[in-house]
Design an enzyme around this catalytic site. Sequence first.
Site, mmCIF file in Angstrom:
data_model
loop_
_atom_site.group_PDB
_atom_site.id
_atom_site.type_symbol
_atom_site.label_atom_id
_atom_site.label_comp_id
_atom_site.label_asym_id
_atom_site.label_seq_id
_atom_site.Cartn_x
_atom_site.Cartn_y
_atom_site.Cartn_z
ATOM 1 N N GLY A 9 0.834 -1.204 0.000
ATOM 2 C CA GLY A 9 0.000 0.000 0.000
ATOM 3 C C GLY A 9 0.863 1.247 0.000
ATOM 4 C CB ALA A 10 4.310 1.707 -1.183
ATOM 5 C CB SER A 138 -7.248 0.517 12.951
ATOM 6 O OG SER A 138 -8.207 1.514 13.267
ATOM 7 C CE1 TYR A 151 -10.441 -0.544 8.338
ATOM 8 C CE2 TYR A 151 -11.038 0.538 10.386
ATOM 9 C CZ TYR A 151 -10.117 0.296 9.390
ATOM 10 O OH TYR A 151 -8.872 0.875 9.455
ATOM 11 N N PRO A 181 -3.221 3.177 14.661
ATOM 12 C CG PRO A 181 -2.413 3.803 12.574
ATOM 13 C CD PRO A 181 -2.944 2.621 13.332
ATOM 14 C CB VAL A 184 -4.198 8.831 9.810
ATOM 15 C CG1 VAL A 184 -2.968 9.440 9.136
ATOM 16 C CG2 VAL A 184 -3.809 7.993 11.014
HETATM 17 C C1 8X3 Z 1 -8.844 4.148 10.972
HETATM 18 C C2 8X3 Z 1 -9.260 4.692 12.271
HETATM 19 O O1 8X3 Z 1 -11.172 5.134 13.868
HETATM 20 O O2 8X3 Z 1 -11.522 5.718 11.527
HETATM 21 O O3 8X3 Z 1 -8.457 2.832 11.067
HETATM 22 O O4 8X3 Z 1 -11.534 3.436 12.215
HETATM 23 S S1 8X3 Z 1 -10.949 4.724 12.461
#
Ligand code: 8X3
Length: 250
Positions: A9-10, A138, A151, A181, A184
């Site tokens: 995913g660069a 995440s 997700y 993260p 972002v």
């Molecule tokens: C991305 C952060 O909180 O939008 O992985 O799912 S969030």
Amino acid sequence: MSRIALITGATSGIGQATAEAFAQLNYRLILCGRRADRLEELKQALSAQTSVFTLQFDIRDSAAVSDTIASLPDEWKQIDVLINNAGNAHGLDSIQEGNLDDWDQMIDGNVQGLLYVSKAVIPGMVERQRGHIVNLSSIAGKQTYANGAVYCASKAAVEALSEGMRLDLTPQGIKVTNIAPGAVETEFSVVRFKGDAERAAKVYQGFDPLIPKDIADAIVYAVSAPANVQIADITILAAAQASATSITRK
Ligand code: 8X3
């Protein structure tokens, strides 16, 4: 010879920022992505600093992943650092209204794709008894939120895979770092909302979100730690973010 990092995913966001950061550290780079034109652009941009090799494949295609990585020339085969960055959110829907194609894309990319690339790279690391794998999870892998079940599940799987890899690979001299993260600002929300840039922009309004370089800096920190240190897990939130669902907006 300088060390080699393979980044999936660069071509955008965190992957691109990580490629830029590792170029500054003088790593040789194997940049992977789906978009040949973006890969070529990034290669041109970074070639002044370091050697760059590009691999174009869809991470969800197991045969393409293994064949392409196996096709690396000998001088590029000794991968020191694998950065499993590729992954996306598709849709933000309740479980009862979720779309099967969206679910497939998230599970196939974020989970299967990470496994396919890892499967292709780990044997060489085991043979050499050294290496470092960085998995991009995440905050969503640690805290489930409404309309994000699939997700969040895909990122919870990344959390489990990071732990499992660490258990299996620490005895092989391989470090595993999980990076989680929060918000972002990248193409992430544009992809999640299927190109609706206005809706995507709202996600980052009223506060200073993280930028891709913030995450790249953490990856550099983990990978540059002394030999006796294994950075197992880093959660990074914007200063205004307290949890997956709590952001203080002005
Ligand atoms: C991305 C952060 O909180 O939008 O992985 O799912 S969030």
